[in-house]
Structure formats: C-alpha cells, structure tokens
Write a protein that holds these residues in place. Structure first.
Motif, PDB file in Angstrom:
ATOM      1  N   ALA B 110      21.375  -1.239  13.308  1.00  0.00           N
ATOM      2  CA  ALA B 110      20.639  -2.384  13.830  1.00  0.00           C
ATOM      3  C   ALA B 110      19.886  -3.030  12.690  1.00  0.00           C
ATOM      4  CB  ALA B 110      19.677  -1.938  14.919  1.00  0.00           C
ATOM      5  N   LEU B 111      19.980  -4.373  12.656  1.00  0.00           N
ATOM      6  CA  LEU B 111      19.272  -5.097  11.612  1.00  0.00           C
ATOM      7  C   LEU B 111      18.017  -5.657  12.232  1.00  0.00           C
ATOM      8  CD1 LEU B 111      21.773  -6.433   9.410  1.00  0.00           C
ATOM      9  CD2 LEU B 111      19.625  -7.430   9.036  1.00  0.00           C
ATOM     10  N   GLN B 112      16.890  -5.176  11.788  1.00  0.00           N
ATOM     11  CA  GLN B 112      15.655  -5.632  12.408  1.00  0.00           C
ATOM     12  C   GLN B 112      15.250  -6.986  11.879  1.00  0.00           C
ATOM     13  OE1 GLN B 112      13.052  -2.086  12.368  1.00  0.00           O
ATOM     14  NE2 GLN B 112      13.858  -2.342  14.414  1.00  0.00           N
ATOM     15  N   PRO B 113      14.383  -7.679  12.614  1.00  0.00           N
ATOM     16  CA  PRO B 113      13.979  -9.024  12.183  1.00  0.00           C
ATOM     17  C   PRO B 113      13.382  -9.062  10.783  1.00  0.00           C
ATOM     18  CG  PRO B 113      13.257  -8.637  14.414  1.00  0.00           C
ATOM     19  CD  PRO B 113      13.831  -7.352  13.927  1.00  0.00           C
ATOM     20  N   ASP B 114      12.786  -7.947  10.332  1.00  0.00           N
ATOM     21  CA  ASP B 114      12.206  -7.996   8.990  1.00  0.00           C
ATOM     22  C   ASP B 114      13.192  -7.554   7.921  1.00  0.00           C
ATOM     23  OD1 ASP B 114      10.273  -4.902   9.263  1.00  0.00           O
ATOM     24  OD2 ASP B 114      12.370  -5.390   9.624  1.00  0.00           O
ATOM     25  N   GLY B 115      14.423  -7.259   8.292  1.00  0.00           N
ATOM     26  CA  GLY B 115      15.440  -6.979   7.291  1.00  0.00           C
ATOM     27  C   GLY B 115      15.753  -5.517   7.087  1.00  0.00           C
ATOM     28  N   THR B 116      15.013  -4.599   7.708  1.00  0.00           N
ATOM     29  CA  THR B 116      15.311  -3.181   7.484  1.00  0.00           C
ATOM     30  C   THR B 116      16.484  -2.763   8.346  1.00  0.00           C
ATOM     31  OG1 THR B 116      13.580  -2.752   9.073  1.00  0.00           O
ATOM     32  CG2 THR B 116      13.053  -2.349   6.767  1.00  0.00           C
ATOM     33  N   ILE B 117      17.223  -1.795   7.803  1.00  0.00           N
ATOM     34  CA  ILE B 117      18.408  -1.323   8.514  1.00  0.00           C
ATOM     35  C   ILE B 117      18.062  -0.031   9.237  1.00  0.00           C
ATOM     36  CG2 ILE B 117      20.765  -0.531   8.249  1.00  0.00           C
ATOM     37  CD1 ILE B 117      20.949  -2.199   5.763  1.00  0.00           C
ATOM     38  N   LEU B 118      18.429   0.022  10.508  1.00  0.00           N
ATOM     39  CA  LEU B 118      18.104   1.197  11.313  1.00  0.00           C
ATOM     40  C   LEU B 118      19.403   1.784  11.830  1.00  0.00           C
ATOM     41  CD1 LEU B 118      15.263   2.076  12.124  1.00  0.00           C
ATOM     42  CD2 LEU B 118      15.635   0.951  14.293  1.00  0.00           C
ATOM     43  N   LEU B 119      19.621   3.081  11.594  1.00  0.00           N
ATOM     44  CA  LEU B 119      20.858   3.688  12.075  1.00  0.00           C
ATOM     45  C   LEU B 119      20.649   4.284  13.459  1.00  0.00           C
ATOM     46  CD1 LEU B 119      22.213   5.605   8.965  1.00  0.00           C
ATOM     47  CD2 LEU B 119      23.085   3.514   9.950  1.00  0.00           C
ATOM     48  N   ASP B 120      21.708   4.267  14.278  1.00  0.00           N
ATOM     49  CA  ASP B 120      21.655   4.815  15.635  1.00  0.00           C
ATOM     50  C   ASP B 120      20.440   4.321  16.406  1.00  0.00           C
ATOM     51  OD1 ASP B 120      23.023   8.034  14.749  1.00  0.00           O
ATOM     52  OD2 ASP B 120      23.974   6.210  15.465  1.00  0.00           O
ATOM     53  N   PRO B 121      20.371   3.027  16.663  1.00  0.00           N
ATOM     54  CA  PRO B 121      19.185   2.490  17.338  1.00  0.00           C
ATOM     55  C   PRO B 121      19.131   2.889  18.812  1.00  0.00           C
ATOM     56  CG  PRO B 121      20.849   0.804  17.078  1.00  0.00           C
ATOM     57  CD  PRO B 121      21.357   1.991  16.364  1.00  0.00           C
ATOM     58  N   THR B 122      17.920   2.963  19.342  1.00  0.00           N
ATOM     59  CA  THR B 122      17.756   3.155  20.775  1.00  0.00           C
ATOM     60  C   THR B 122      17.947   1.802  21.455  1.00  0.00           C
ATOM     61  OG1 THR B 122      15.417   2.687  20.677  1.00  0.00           O
ATOM     62  CG2 THR B 122      16.082   4.990  20.464  1.00  0.00           C
ATOM     63  N   ARG B 124      15.966   0.004  23.091  1.00  0.00           N
ATOM     64  CA  ARG B 124      14.853  -0.917  22.821  1.00  0.00           C
ATOM     65  C   ARG B 124      15.006  -1.545  21.441  1.00  0.00           C
ATOM     66  NH1 ARG B 124       9.367  -0.233  23.220  1.00  0.00           N
ATOM     67  NH2 ARG B 124       8.450  -2.219  22.596  1.00  0.00           N
ATOM     68  N   GLN B 125      15.382  -0.687  20.452  1.00  0.00           N
ATOM     69  CA  GLN B 125      15.535  -1.195  19.093  1.00  0.00           C
ATOM     70  C   GLN B 125      16.713  -2.161  19.014  1.00  0.00           C
ATOM     71  OE1 GLN B 125      15.830   2.604  17.327  1.00  0.00           O
ATOM     72  NE2 GLN B 125      13.720   2.634  16.592  1.00  0.00           N
ATOM     73  N   GLU B 126      17.745  -1.880  19.803  1.00  0.00           N
ATOM     74  CA  GLU B 126      18.910  -2.778  19.806  1.00  0.00           C
ATOM     75  C   GLU B 126      18.527  -4.153  20.301  1.00  0.00           C
ATOM     76  OE1 GLU B 126      22.199  -1.350  22.062  1.00  0.00           O
ATOM     77  OE2 GLU B 126      22.904  -0.060  20.463  1.00  0.00           O
ATOM     78  N   GLN B 127      17.682  -4.168  21.326  1.00  0.00           N
ATOM     79  CA  GLN B 127      17.308  -5.476  21.888  1.00  0.00           C
ATOM     80  C   GLN B 127      16.457  -6.270  20.935  1.00  0.00           C
ATOM     81  OE1 GLN B 127      15.535  -4.487  25.591  1.00  0.00           O
ATOM     82  NE2 GLN B 127      17.064  -5.638  26.709  1.00  0.00           N
ATOM     83  N   GLU B 128      15.584  -5.553  20.207  1.00  0.00           N
ATOM     84  CA  GLU B 128      14.687  -6.271  19.298  1.00  0.00           C
ATOM     85  C   GLU B 128      15.392  -6.703  18.034  1.00  0.00           C
ATOM     86  OE1 GLU B 128      11.645  -3.546  18.546  1.00  0.00           O
ATOM     87  OE2 GLU B 128      10.759  -3.704  20.544  1.00  0.00           O
ATOM     88  N   ALA B 129      16.536  -6.067  17.754  1.00  0.00           N
ATOM     89  CA  ALA B 129      17.174  -6.331  16.464  1.00  0.00           C
ATOM     90  C   ALA B 129      17.802  -7.714  16.413  1.00  0.00           C
ATOM     91  CB  ALA B 129      18.245  -5.276  16.212  1.00  0.00           C
ATOM     92  N   ARG B 130      17.910  -8.175  15.181  1.00  0.00           N
ATOM     93  CA  ARG B 130      18.533  -9.475  14.961  1.00  0.00           C
ATOM     94  C   ARG B 130      20.049  -9.355  15.140  1.00  0.00           C
ATOM     95  NH1 ARG B 130      18.737 -11.735   9.531  1.00  0.00           N
ATOM     96  NH2 ARG B 130      17.427  -9.992   8.954  1.00  0.00           N
ATOM     97  N   ALA B 131      20.564  -8.234  14.684  1.00  0.00           N
ATOM     98  CA  ALA B 131      22.005  -8.026  14.792  1.00  0.00           C
ATOM     99  C   ALA B 131      22.271  -6.549  14.946  1.00  0.00           C
ATOM    100  CB  ALA B 131      22.716  -8.554  13.546  1.00  0.00           C
ATOM    101  N   VAL B 132      23.310  -6.223  15.709  1.00  0.00           N
ATOM    102  CA  VAL B 132      23.711  -4.824  15.857  1.00  0.00           C
ATOM    103  C   VAL B 132      25.160  -4.727  15.443  1.00  0.00           C
ATOM    104  CG1 VAL B 132      24.023  -2.935  17.469  1.00  0.00           C
ATOM    105  CG2 VAL B 132      22.139  -4.505  17.786  1.00  0.00           C
ATOM    106  N   LEU B 133      25.448  -3.862  14.460  1.00  0.00           N
ATOM    107  CA  LEU B 133      26.819  -3.743  13.970  1.00  0.00           C
ATOM    108  C   LEU B 133      27.313  -2.334  14.239  1.00  0.00           C
ATOM    109  CD1 LEU B 133      25.001  -5.348  11.567  1.00  0.00           C
ATOM    110  CD2 LEU B 133      27.288  -5.768  10.771  1.00  0.00           C
ATOM    111  N   THR B 134      28.520  -2.236  14.756  1.00  0.00           N
ATOM    112  CA  THR B 134      29.104  -0.922  14.995  1.00  0.00           C
ATOM    113  C   THR B 134      30.348  -0.789  14.143  1.00  0.00           C
ATOM    114  OG1 THR B 134      28.395  -1.115  17.286  1.00  0.00           O
ATOM    115  CG2 THR B 134      29.910   0.652  16.767  1.00  0.00           C
ATOM    116  N   PHE B 135      30.459   0.325  13.428  1.00  0.00           N
ATOM    117  CA  PHE B 135      31.639   0.555  12.601  1.00  0.00           C
ATOM    118  C   PHE B 135      32.280   1.877  12.974  1.00  0.00           C
ATOM    119  CE2 PHE B 135      30.860  -2.821   9.720  1.00  0.00           C
ATOM    120  CZ  PHE B 135      29.498  -2.879   9.518  1.00  0.00           C
TER     121      PHE B 135
END
Lengths: 275, 186
Positions: B110-122, B124-135
């Motif tokens: 999950a790419l958060q609005p401030d630019g940090t990358i979060l792995l395996d988001p919950t 809630r974090q997915e909804q707040e994120a700017r983008a969610v990428l699955t590979f």
C-alpha cells in the motif's frame, strides 16, 4: 499457418516483425467516430465508435437521475458494462456474460475509479437528493484482439462527447426540472489510455495484439497511464514471468502511446465542436 | 496474513467434461466464493487473475484432457485479500503434489498518502492508501507473474513497491518450506 501457428509466428518474430507487416512496437490504425452526426447512437447522451485495426468497439453513455446512496450523499454513480455479444467472435456464445466480459467490466470500473477520470462529486446535483447516474455500455462489434485498449478509448471518447442537461430542483414542489435546452459537457479530470502487450516465450513483447496473437501468446500485460505519466493500472493476469526491467519498457511505451492517443482525441473533438 | 483467511481446496487432475477439456494440457478452473453473497463481477476478475497465474506455473502438458479445479472460500477479510488467495492457491497446489514450474507468492503493497510503502496492509490501511498494488512473485529469479493495481501511482513508486515485494517474497517462500517440512516430517 493453420497447422503450426506458433512456428509460423516465431519465424516472423525472429525478424522483428509480424505477419500483418507491423513492427513489434507498432499499433494498428486507430479511428474514432464521435457523437450523433457521424454515426453512433442517437438516443444516447454521448457515444463513440473506435476501431483499432479490425477490433470495433462502440460505447454509449446514458445519463439518468437517481437518489444517492445513504453513506455517500454527494456522489453520483458510473456503471460500466462491457458486452461481448456472439456476433463479434465465434468463441462467445449468447446468454449470461462470460468470464471475459465480466473481467473486462471490472477492469473498466477499476480504471475509472483509479484514474479519477470522473470525480463522483461532480455528478451531484443536490446533495442527498439527486445525483446523475452514468450508464456506460461498451459493446464489442468485432473482436480482433486488444479489447481493453479499444474499450478504454471508446469510453473516454464517449464521455467527452456527453452533454448533460442542466437540472434544477424546484424549491416549492421539491421535484426536479430538466432543462433540455441548456447542456453542459461532463467534467473529465484525467484522460487514461490503456496499452496492451502480448508476451511470447517469456522474452518478446509485442504491442496491440490481434486475436490470433493473443491466443498464441504466453501472457498479456495491460498498462493504463494518464497524462502526467502516472500509472492508473497495471494489469498482468498471470502468464509468463517478467522482470522489472521488461515491465519498465512496457511502461515507457505506454506513455508514448498515451501522447499519440491524446492527440487523436483532441483532433477529433476539435473537428466536431464548431456546429 | 493477519486476520484475513482463505480456505483453498484443490481437486484434480480429474476427468474433464468434453466441452471443457483441452487436447494438449490440463484445463484449470478457479472458483472464488466471497464470505457473504453470491460471486459477482469482482470475484470473476479475481478468478481470472488467479487462473492465469496458476496456468503459468502448473505444468498442464503433463496431464492433457484433465480438469484441475481450485475452490477458494473467503473466511474473513481484513485486507490484502488477493495476495492471501494467491498464497492459499500456491500452497494448495503444493499440497496436492501437482507438477509446478515454479512457486509463487502474493504480496500486497500500500502506498500511503505521504509516500511510505506499507507491506500487507490491513483493510483500514488499504482504504487510506493512495494506491494498493498486488504482485505475484515467482520463485525463479523473482520475476513478476501477476500485477494488479488499484489507485494511481508514479512509475518510480511502482518500481519501489516491486522491489519491496520481491524482498518480502523471500520471507514467504521460507514460510512455505517450513510448512511443508512440518507436514511431512511426522
């Protein structure tokens, strides 16, 4: 060609070109027809016909009024629907939408959502009472590969063509009054463009595959970019594994393609506006 | 990972219906059942993603004219659902003993609005994120088997997420090895 299609293609690919004479990185001729005068659907509020080589996709947008959902009172709806009727290719049978049509509908919905092409708040007329619902029907008339690019393009062109009548709410009766004489175009924030690639034998990447090439390919990649070079969607459903560098090549090609397509759309719109 | 759980059941290679069988390879079918409700368009597109990912690794040519059916039931969804399905699918394939060209694992960033990358988001974090990428990352040379993005991001951000996902893939493959070892050591 019919007995050993893969070998036939391999021979061409070794020379870096394809049976229909294109280079590996070349797109088929794209033509766009917009709006009511040239062809397309007269009963729809916006329509466009896109031909990518032989693949023909038509998109009609109908706008209707509805009450918004309780939890998002100021957001309208966009409902895309992709149809692959049996007339477009022999492998599609009539009846409930097959997996391909449903996956394509989901893809288009994702693109609209991700790229923020139409912001749902713009579709609101009166918060909590009345919003626009845009039903986008994308129908494929002739399937010769690369459905996603053509659909996204058709959707974009049709939405640019939509003219929404202005609606006011009568204070006393609480009913809406539609003024058909006064029309406003839709506000489109971003212009996403899709570029599809087919992967052969884990190495070669070709752009804009035809139906034959798609069948023979070991994988496909679709990349949707908007005008700032941001990625709206990367869709790689399985298929042969790609390295990060290869993916980067695809992205660069997608960005170039975006510029070409944008120029084409602008040209067509300019040619129909002074009426 | 976390509270998201998916149950995977694999049936096959079994006899295929004449309409579905392919003459030179196994026909793979994926069914995804959501926790509540009937499968809709979202499930269909996920099924297609999973199916094509599995088709790329399963050596179907060893079992022509058979059908392999993979059924996934979502037990609970607390974010990163797609990569959970991918991991469940791969473990099911392993457990069934089907011949695979490579292993794969699913990682969500999950790419958060401030630019940090979060792995395996919950969720809630997915909804707040700017983008969610699955590979889906393959075990051979960490190549990208499947990519799916939600929300827009720049090209550099995507590459960063991809690199992070490839690193995380190592941990997941270690987990696979440990699980298999545990199962077969008794």
């Amino acid at each position: 060609r019919t007995v050993e299609p893969l070998e036939y293609y391999r021979r061409f690919l070794k020379e870096n070109c394809r049976p229909d004479g294109r280079e590996l990185g070349e797109f088929r001729t794209t033509t766009v027809n917009l709006g009511k005068c040239l062809c397309s659907i007269t009963t729809a509020d916006g329509s466009a016909l896109v031909k990518l080589g032989n693949t023909t996709v038509i998109c009609g947008v109908k706008a209707e009024l509805a009450a918004p959902a309780a939890d998002s009172a100021n957001k309208g709806y966009i409902v895309p629907n992709v149809e692959l009727p049996s007339l477009c290719a022999e492998r599609f049978r009539s009846g409930p939408p097959g997996e391909e049509a449903q996956a394509a509908s989901q893809f288009i919905a994702d693109v609209i959502e991700n790229s923020q092409m139409i912001v749902k708040e713009d579709l609101c007329i009166a918060s909590g009472k009345l919003v626009w619902v845009l039903y986008c029907d994308i129908i494929c008339l002739d399937y010769d590969g690369n459905l996603r690019d053509a659909s996204v393009f058709a959707l974009l062109a049709a939405l640019k063509n939509v003219q929404l009548p202005s609606v006011t709410i009568n204070e006393e009766t609480g009913l809406s009054e539609v003024n058909l004489k006064q029309k406003n175009p839709l506000i489109i924030r971003k212009h996403p463009v899709a570029t599809s690639f087919a992967v052969f034998d884990d190495t070669l990447l070709i752009v804009d595959p035809t139906a034959e090439e798609e069948d023979l390919a070991t994988g496909t990649v679709t990349i949707v970019t908007d005008e700032e070079g941001r990625l709206c969607s990367v869709h790689k459903p399985g298929g042969s594994p790609l390295t990060g560098a290869k993916l980067q090549d695809c992205i660069s090609r997608a960005i170039t393609r975006h510029k070409e397509v944008k120029k084409l759309i602008d040209k067509v719109i300019k040619s129909i506006t002074p009426k | 990972p976390g509270d998201t759980s998916v149950l995977a059941g694999l049936y096959g290679p079994a006899e295929a219906k004449v309409s579905k069988e392919l003459p030179d390879r196994a026909a793979l079918e994926v069914l995804l059942r959501p926790k509540v409700g009937l499968p809709g368009v979202m499930e269909r597109s996920r099924e297609q993603l999973l199916r094509q990912t599995c088709e790329a690794v399963v050596l179907g040519v060893l079992h022509p004219r058979t059908a392999i059916t993979l059924v996934l039931q979502v037990l609970s969804d607390a974010g990163s659902l797609l990569s959970c399905c991918l991991n469940a699918a791969c473990m099911a394939l392993l457990d069934a003993g089907l011949p695979l060209a490579a292993l794969f694992c699913g990682v969500t960033c999950a790419l958060q609005p401030d630019g940090t990358i979060l792995l395996d988001p919950t969720a809630r974090q997915e909804q707040e994120a700017r983008a969610v990428l699955t590979f889906a990352i393959a075990s051979s040379e960490r190549k990208v088997l499947m990519a799916n993005t939600k929300g827009s991001c720049s090209v550099e951000e995507m590459q960063q997420c991809l690199a992070a996902a490839q690193r995380a893939a190592d941990t997941i493959f270690q987990f696979y090895r440990d699980s298999v070892r545990r199962r077969y050591s008794k």
